[in-house]
Design a protein around this motif. Structure first.
Motif, PDB file in Angstrom:
ATOM      1  N   TRP A   2      -4.584   5.957  -1.044  1.00  0.00           N
ATOM      2  CA  TRP A   2      -4.316   5.701  -2.455  1.00  0.00           C
ATOM      3  C   TRP A   2      -3.971   7.028  -3.087  1.00  0.00           C
ATOM      4  O   TRP A   2      -4.003   8.070  -2.438  1.00  0.00           O
ATOM      5  CB  TRP A   2      -5.503   5.035  -3.141  1.00  0.00           C
ATOM      6  CG  TRP A   2      -6.803   5.766  -2.996  1.00  0.00           C
ATOM      7  CD1 TRP A   2      -7.253   6.792  -3.764  1.00  0.00           C
ATOM      8  CD2 TRP A   2      -7.799   5.535  -2.013  1.00  0.00           C
ATOM      9  NE1 TRP A   2      -8.483   7.219  -3.329  1.00  0.00           N
ATOM     10  CE2 TRP A   2      -8.845   6.453  -2.249  1.00  0.00           C
ATOM     11  CE3 TRP A   2      -7.921   4.643  -0.956  1.00  0.00           C
ATOM     12  CZ2 TRP A   2      -9.983   6.508  -1.459  1.00  0.00           C
ATOM     13  CZ3 TRP A   2      -9.063   4.705  -0.177  1.00  0.00           C
ATOM     14  CH2 TRP A   2     -10.070   5.614  -0.431  1.00  0.00           C
ATOM     15  N   ASN A  32      -4.215   2.073  -5.560  1.00  0.00           N
ATOM     16  CA  ASN A  32      -4.237   1.793  -4.124  1.00  0.00           C
ATOM     17  C   ASN A  32      -3.119   0.854  -3.676  1.00  0.00           C
ATOM     18  O   ASN A  32      -3.065   0.479  -2.522  1.00  0.00           O
ATOM     19  CB  ASN A  32      -5.588   1.216  -3.710  1.00  0.00           C
ATOM     20  CG  ASN A  32      -5.872  -0.127  -4.355  1.00  0.00           C
ATOM     21  OD1 ASN A  32      -5.134  -0.593  -5.220  1.00  0.00           O
ATOM     22  ND2 ASN A  32      -6.950  -0.753  -3.944  1.00  0.00           N
ATOM     23  N   ARG A  75       0.839  -1.192   0.000  1.00  0.00           N
ATOM     24  CA  ARG A  75       0.000   0.000   0.000  1.00  0.00           C
ATOM     25  C   ARG A  75       0.875   1.244   0.000  1.00  0.00           C
ATOM     26  O   ARG A  75       1.959   1.243   0.590  1.00  0.00           O
ATOM     27  CB  ARG A  75      -0.887   0.045   1.238  1.00  0.00           C
ATOM     28  CG  ARG A  75      -1.915  -1.041   1.275  1.00  0.00           C
ATOM     29  CD  ARG A  75      -3.123  -0.639   0.459  1.00  0.00           C
ATOM     30  NE  ARG A  75      -4.137  -1.684   0.556  1.00  0.00           N
ATOM     31  CZ  ARG A  75      -4.923  -2.037  -0.426  1.00  0.00           C
ATOM     32  NH1 ARG A  75      -4.851  -1.429  -1.581  1.00  0.00           N
ATOM     33  NH2 ARG A  75      -5.800  -2.985  -0.266  1.00  0.00           N
ATOM     34  N   TYR A  86      -2.234  10.690   1.663  1.00  0.00           N
ATOM     35  CA  TYR A  86      -1.194  10.009   0.884  1.00  0.00           C
ATOM     36  C   TYR A  86       0.153  10.707   1.085  1.00  0.00           C
ATOM     37  O   TYR A  86       0.302  11.891   0.839  1.00  0.00           O
ATOM     38  CB  TYR A  86      -1.584  10.016  -0.597  1.00  0.00           C
ATOM     39  CG  TYR A  86      -0.513   9.564  -1.567  1.00  0.00           C
ATOM     40  CD1 TYR A  86       0.199   8.392  -1.366  1.00  0.00           C
ATOM     41  CD2 TYR A  86      -0.233  10.310  -2.705  1.00  0.00           C
ATOM     42  CE1 TYR A  86       1.161   7.979  -2.268  1.00  0.00           C
ATOM     43  CE2 TYR A  86       0.727   9.899  -3.616  1.00  0.00           C
ATOM     44  CZ  TYR A  86       1.419   8.737  -3.391  1.00  0.00           C
ATOM     45  OH  TYR A  86       2.375   8.323  -4.285  1.00  0.00           O
TER      46      TYR A  86
END
Length: 104
Positions: free
Chosen positions: A39, A89, A29, A49
């Motif tokens: 994501w 993602n 991830r 992120y």
């Protein structure tokens, strides 16, 4: 770092991870600022992120000889990543070509 798909014998039996069979593929991830799932969107950002840390990991894998990297953050293309549907993602890393092995 959260690994979402590593390699197990016959690991490719759970679609769509047919390449995760012989020890040369890994998915993880993207890194986040708060430790929660995240994501990247088409612009390469999302509120939690952490682009800098994610790109640093991609660079580490590239320097370690990864020959296929899929991730949809446009900035990651500078480090050899390529876009692929469904890779917003997670980051897919492979050493398939370098090891001379294919899953079939």
């Amino acid at each position: 770092m959260t690994i979402t798909a590593g390699n197990l014998r016959w690991g490719g039996l759970y679609p769509p991870h047919f390449t995760h069979r012989i020890g040369n593929e890994i998915d993880f991830r993207p890194m986040s600022f708060d430790g929660k799932p995240t994501w990247c969107n088409a612009n390469g950002n999302y509120p939690n992120y952490d682009r800098e840390k994610t790109l640093a990991l991609i660079k580490i894998f590239k320097d370690a000889g990864a020959d296929e990297i899929y991730f949809n953050d446009p900035k990651s293309f500078e480090f050899g990543a390529k876009p692929l549907s469904g890779h917003h993602n997670h980051v897919h890393i492979s050493w398939s070509k370098k090891l001379g092995k294919k899953p079939f």
